[in-house]
Design a protein around this motif. Sequence first.
Motif, short mmCIF file in Angstrom:
data_model
loop_
_atom_site.label_atom_id
_atom_site.label_comp_id
_atom_site.label_asym_id
_atom_site.label_seq_id
_atom_site.Cartn_x
_atom_site.Cartn_y
_atom_site.Cartn_z
N LEU A 191 12.77 -48.27 -27.23
CA LEU A 191 11.89 -49.20 -26.52
C LEU A 191 12.38 -49.42 -25.09
CD1 LEU A 191 11.21 -51.84 -29.30
CD2 LEU A 191 9.65 -50.07 -28.45
N ARG A 192 13.68 -49.51 -24.90
CA ARG A 192 14.23 -49.69 -23.56
C ARG A 192 13.95 -48.48 -22.69
NH1 ARG A 192 20.27 -51.38 -24.41
NH2 ARG A 192 20.32 -50.99 -22.18
N VAL A 193 14.14 -47.27 -23.25
CA VAL A 193 13.87 -46.04 -22.50
C VAL A 193 12.39 -45.98 -22.12
CG1 VAL A 193 13.75 -43.53 -22.67
CG2 VAL A 193 15.82 -44.73 -23.38
N GLN A 194 11.51 -46.25 -23.07
CA GLN A 194 10.07 -46.22 -22.79
C GLN A 194 9.70 -47.25 -21.72
OE1 GLN A 194 7.97 -43.83 -23.80
NE2 GLN A 194 9.83 -42.99 -24.70
N SER A 195 10.31 -48.40 -21.77
CA SER A 195 10.05 -49.43 -20.77
C SER A 195 10.48 -48.98 -19.38
CB SER A 195 10.79 -50.72 -21.16
OG SER A 195 10.63 -51.70 -20.18
N LEU A 196 11.63 -48.32 -19.30
CA LEU A 196 12.11 -47.80 -18.00
C LEU A 196 11.20 -46.69 -17.47
CD1 LEU A 196 15.93 -47.81 -18.74
CD2 LEU A 196 14.71 -49.27 -17.10
N ILE A 197 10.72 -45.83 -18.36
CA ILE A 197 9.78 -44.79 -17.95
C ILE A 197 8.51 -45.43 -17.40
CG2 ILE A 197 8.27 -42.92 -18.77
CD1 ILE A 197 10.59 -42.17 -20.70
N ASP A 198 7.99 -46.44 -18.09
CA ASP A 198 6.81 -47.16 -17.61
C ASP A 198 7.05 -47.77 -16.24
OD1 ASP A 198 5.27 -46.59 -19.87
OD2 ASP A 198 5.79 -48.48 -20.87
N GLU A 199 8.22 -48.38 -16.08
CA GLU A 199 8.55 -49.02 -14.81
C GLU A 199 8.65 -48.00 -13.68
OE1 GLU A 199 11.97 -51.98 -12.94
OE2 GLU A 199 11.81 -51.76 -15.12
N MET A 200 9.31 -46.87 -13.93
CA MET A 200 9.40 -45.81 -12.91
C MET A 200 8.02 -45.29 -12.55
SD MET A 200 12.73 -43.43 -13.66
CE MET A 200 12.19 -42.97 -15.28
N ALA A 201 7.21 -45.06 -13.57
CA ALA A 201 5.86 -44.55 -13.33
C ALA A 201 5.05 -45.53 -12.49
CB ALA A 201 5.16 -44.27 -14.66
N ASN A 202 5.18 -46.81 -12.75
CA ASN A 202 4.45 -47.80 -11.97
C ASN A 202 4.90 -47.83 -10.51
OD1 ASN A 202 2.78 -48.64 -14.06
ND2 ASN A 202 4.24 -50.18 -14.77
N VAL A 203 6.19 -47.63 -10.28
CA VAL A 203 6.69 -47.58 -8.90
C VAL A 203 6.11 -46.35 -8.19
CG1 VAL A 203 8.75 -47.26 -7.47
CG2 VAL A 203 8.79 -48.88 -9.37
N VAL A 204 6.09 -45.21 -8.86
CA VAL A 204 5.52 -43.99 -8.27
C VAL A 204 4.03 -44.21 -8.01
CG1 VAL A 204 5.00 -41.55 -8.66
CG2 VAL A 204 7.26 -42.46 -9.24
N CYS A 205 3.33 -44.82 -8.94
CA CYS A 205 1.90 -45.10 -8.75
C CYS A 205 1.67 -46.00 -7.54
CB CYS A 205 1.34 -45.75 -10.02
SG CYS A 205 -0.45 -45.92 -10.01
N ASP A 206 2.49 -47.03 -7.39
CA ASP A 206 2.39 -47.91 -6.22
C ASP A 206 2.62 -47.13 -4.93
OD1 ASP A 206 1.94 -50.06 -7.92
OD2 ASP A 206 3.99 -50.84 -7.75
N PHE A 207 3.58 -46.21 -4.94
CA PHE A 207 3.86 -45.39 -3.77
C PHE A 207 2.65 -44.50 -3.44
CE2 PHE A 207 5.21 -41.41 -1.83
CZ PHE A 207 5.81 -41.90 -0.67
N ILE A 208 2.07 -43.89 -4.45
CA ILE A 208 0.89 -43.03 -4.23
C ILE A 208 -0.22 -43.86 -3.60
CG2 ILE A 208 -0.92 -41.67 -5.35
CD1 ILE A 208 1.26 -40.83 -7.43
N GLN A 209 -0.47 -45.03 -4.17
CA GLN A 209 -1.54 -45.88 -3.65
C GLN A 209 -1.27 -46.29 -2.20
OE1 GLN A 209 -2.20 -49.72 -5.59
NE2 GLN A 209 -4.39 -49.27 -5.50
#
Length: 92
Positions: A5-23
Amino acid sequence: MEYKLRVQSLIDEMANVVCDFIQASESGFNDGWVPATYIKDQLELNKSAYPQGNKIDNKTGWFFATIARHLQDENKVLFKKIGGRSYYKTCD
């Protein structure tokens, strides 16, 4: 299970940061499509996938590709390919 769960949460968090950067980057490109090479370069997402001391040790875009696919699966980004180049744009 807590580790998973911790690993999945970190993946989600990284993905959201990348998404924010793209936007945030979309306004700097035609039609808002951000080149994958730009994203990888700016966020330093080209990473080595081989163990240290291995014969082959080059940095590739595997890490970004994994994050980008995660964002696609979450319907957060769109993808298009023109020739050999890939582009991403956030979903409206």
